[in-house]
Design a protein around this motif. Structure first.
Motif, PDB file in Angstrom:
ATOM      1  N   PHE A   1      80.394  35.867  25.258  1.00  0.00           N
ATOM      2  CA  PHE A   1      81.537  36.585  24.728  1.00  0.00           C
ATOM      3  C   PHE A   1      82.513  35.599  24.116  1.00  0.00           C
ATOM      4  CE2 PHE A   1      80.644  40.033  27.908  1.00  0.00           C
ATOM      5  CZ  PHE A   1      80.387  41.007  26.961  1.00  0.00           C
ATOM      6  N   THR A   2      83.174  36.015  23.086  1.00  0.00           N
ATOM      7  CA  THR A   2      84.186  35.164  22.479  1.00  0.00           C
ATOM      8  C   THR A   2      85.542  35.835  22.635  1.00  0.00           C
ATOM      9  OG1 THR A   2      83.757  36.191  20.323  1.00  0.00           O
ATOM     10  CG2 THR A   2      82.616  34.130  20.811  1.00  0.00           C
ATOM     11  N   GLN A   3      86.496  35.060  23.055  1.00  0.00           N
ATOM     12  CA  GLN A   3      87.854  35.553  23.237  1.00  0.00           C
ATOM     13  C   GLN A   3      88.569  35.459  21.888  1.00  0.00           C
ATOM     14  OE1 GLN A   3      89.337  36.744  26.037  1.00  0.00           O
ATOM     15  NE2 GLN A   3      87.561  36.465  27.321  1.00  0.00           N
ATOM     16  N   GLN A   4      88.404  36.482  21.074  1.00  0.00           N
ATOM     17  CA  GLN A   4      89.042  36.465  19.760  1.00  0.00           C
ATOM     18  C   GLN A   4      89.563  37.840  19.414  1.00  0.00           C
ATOM     19  OE1 GLN A   4      85.721  35.114  17.416  1.00  0.00           O
ATOM     20  NE2 GLN A   4      85.045  37.162  16.956  1.00  0.00           N
TER      21      GLN A   4
ATOM     22  N   PRO B   1      92.294  40.129  22.940  1.00  0.00           N
ATOM     23  CA  PRO B   1      92.000  39.926  24.359  1.00  0.00           C
ATOM     24  C   PRO B   1      93.287  40.125  25.171  1.00  0.00           C
ATOM     25  CG  PRO B   1      90.883  38.281  23.058  1.00  0.00           C
ATOM     26  CD  PRO B   1      91.807  39.025  22.116  1.00  0.00           C
TER      27      PRO B   1
ATOM     28  N   ASN C   1      96.357  40.056  27.422  1.00  0.00           N
ATOM     29  CA  ASN C   1      97.094  39.007  28.098  1.00  0.00           C
ATOM     30  C   ASN C   1      98.351  39.601  28.728  1.00  0.00           C
ATOM     31  OD1 ASN C   1      99.439  38.732  26.242  1.00  0.00           O
ATOM     32  ND2 ASN C   1      97.874  38.061  24.783  1.00  0.00           N
TER      33      ASN C   1
ATOM     34  N   GLN D   1      90.923  40.334  34.536  1.00  0.00           N
ATOM     35  CA  GLN D   1      90.593  38.913  34.460  1.00  0.00           C
ATOM     36  C   GLN D   1      89.295  38.568  35.187  1.00  0.00           C
ATOM     37  OE1 GLN D   1      92.546  37.011  32.421  1.00  0.00           O
ATOM     38  NE2 GLN D   1      93.394  39.033  32.056  1.00  0.00           N
TER      39      GLN D   1
ATOM     40  N   LYS E   1      85.155  36.301  33.167  1.00  0.00           N
ATOM     41  CA  LYS E   1      85.255  36.294  31.708  1.00  0.00           C
ATOM     42  C   LYS E   1      83.926  36.032  31.017  1.00  0.00           C
ATOM     43  CE  LYS E   1      90.117  35.241  31.508  1.00  0.00           C
ATOM     44  NZ  LYS E   1      91.179  34.526  30.850  1.00  0.00           N
TER      45      LYS E   1
ATOM     46  N   GLN F   1      82.694  39.893  30.600  1.00  0.00           N
ATOM     47  CA  GLN F   1      83.488  40.934  29.950  1.00  0.00           C
ATOM     48  C   GLN F   1      84.638  40.339  29.151  1.00  0.00           C
ATOM     49  OE1 GLN F   1      85.434  43.545  32.705  1.00  0.00           O
ATOM     50  NE2 GLN F   1      86.710  41.958  33.576  1.00  0.00           N
ATOM     51  N   ILE F   2      85.088  41.134  28.188  1.00  0.00           N
ATOM     52  CA  ILE F   2      86.352  40.872  27.514  1.00  0.00           C
ATOM     53  C   ILE F   2      87.137  42.169  27.564  1.00  0.00           C
ATOM     54  CG2 ILE F   2      87.552  40.214  25.411  1.00  0.00           C
ATOM     55  CD1 ILE F   2      85.015  38.898  24.442  1.00  0.00           C
TER      56      ILE F   2
ATOM     57  N   PHE G   1      90.323  44.179  26.183  1.00  0.00           N
ATOM     58  CA  PHE G   1      91.167  44.154  24.987  1.00  0.00           C
ATOM     59  C   PHE G   1      92.371  45.077  25.125  1.00  0.00           C
ATOM     60  CE2 PHE G   1      86.971  43.101  23.229  1.00  0.00           C
ATOM     61  CZ  PHE G   1      87.282  42.004  22.454  1.00  0.00           C
TER      62      PHE G   1
ATOM     63  N   ARG H   1      87.171  47.715  27.031  1.00  0.00           N
ATOM     64  CA  ARG H   1      86.469  46.470  27.307  1.00  0.00           C
ATOM     65  C   ARG H   1      84.999  46.558  26.949  1.00  0.00           C
ATOM     66  NH1 ARG H   1      87.234  45.546  33.692  1.00  0.00           N
ATOM     67  NH2 ARG H   1      89.172  46.552  33.241  1.00  0.00           N
TER      68      ARG H   1
END
Length: 191
Positions: free
Chosen positions: A2-5, A16, A18, A58, A61, A64-65, A67, A82
């Motif tokens: 997964f990419t946190q973008q 993502p 926060n 959280q 990671k 999963q991501i 959003f 997600r």
């Protein structure tokens, strides 16, 4: 994997999740109808939302991501979704744990959100299967999943124990890679 973008269309941004999104997420989750079919309402209090953010949003990671869903025009956080249960061996994942503010339901938000998630899953991560699960009796959600192009696979009976002691039977849907290109074109027409 997964990419946190961030991902975006002309109307929706998926970021993502926060800590800065929590105030907007709390506001988005205040209508009780949102939680009718969901396992638990984690926006009851700001404290519960912070606990959910720490323990669920959280969680692992690598699998999963989570959003925040943001409406571009209003700049509002209108919900969360997600991509999760990544199975790197079988190249599959699930899309879910979605809630959209009551005010934004049955608008462009869900279509744009799911288009972004599906595009990332199939086009960037090269997955071959995405699943969607919802309460068997949640016809609104079932209709929304079907409108995306997902195929109904059946019902898993007494699949989840709910907080009130009853059991949820889960309606299961999927999209596979062979169907993605035609579904993608249909979704792009709706965007």
């Amino acid at each position: 994997m997964f990419t946190q973008q961030m991902h975006k269309t002309n109307k929706v941004i998926l970021e993502p999740l926060n800590y800065e999104h929590l105030k907007g997420l709390y506001k988005a989750g205040q209508h009780p109808k949102i939680w009718e079919w969901v396992l638990s309402n984690y926006t009851k209090t700001p404290e519960q939302l912070k606990e959910w953010f720490t323990t669920s949003a959280q969680f692992n990671k690598k699998e999963q991501i989570v959003f925040a869903i943001i409406d571009i025009a209003s700049k509002e956080v209108v919900g969360t979704t997600r991509l999760f249960r990544l199975d790197a061996h079988n190249l599959s994942a699930e899309i879910g744990h979605t809630f959209i503010s009551h005010h934004w339901q049955q608008t462009y938000i869900n279509t744009h959100t799911k288009y972004l998630l599906l595009s990332h899953a199939f086009d960037a991560l090269n997955l071959v299967r995405i699943t969607f699960n919802t309460h068997e009796q949640n016809q609104k959600s079932r209709n929304a999943i079907t409108r995306l192009g997902a195929r109904f696979e059946g019902v898993a009976y007494k699949d989840r124990l709910l907080s009130d002691g009853s059991y949820r039977s889960t309606a299961k849907f999927s999209i596979i890679d062979e169907h993605w290109q035609s579904i993608k074109l249909q979704l792009e027409e709706k965007l």
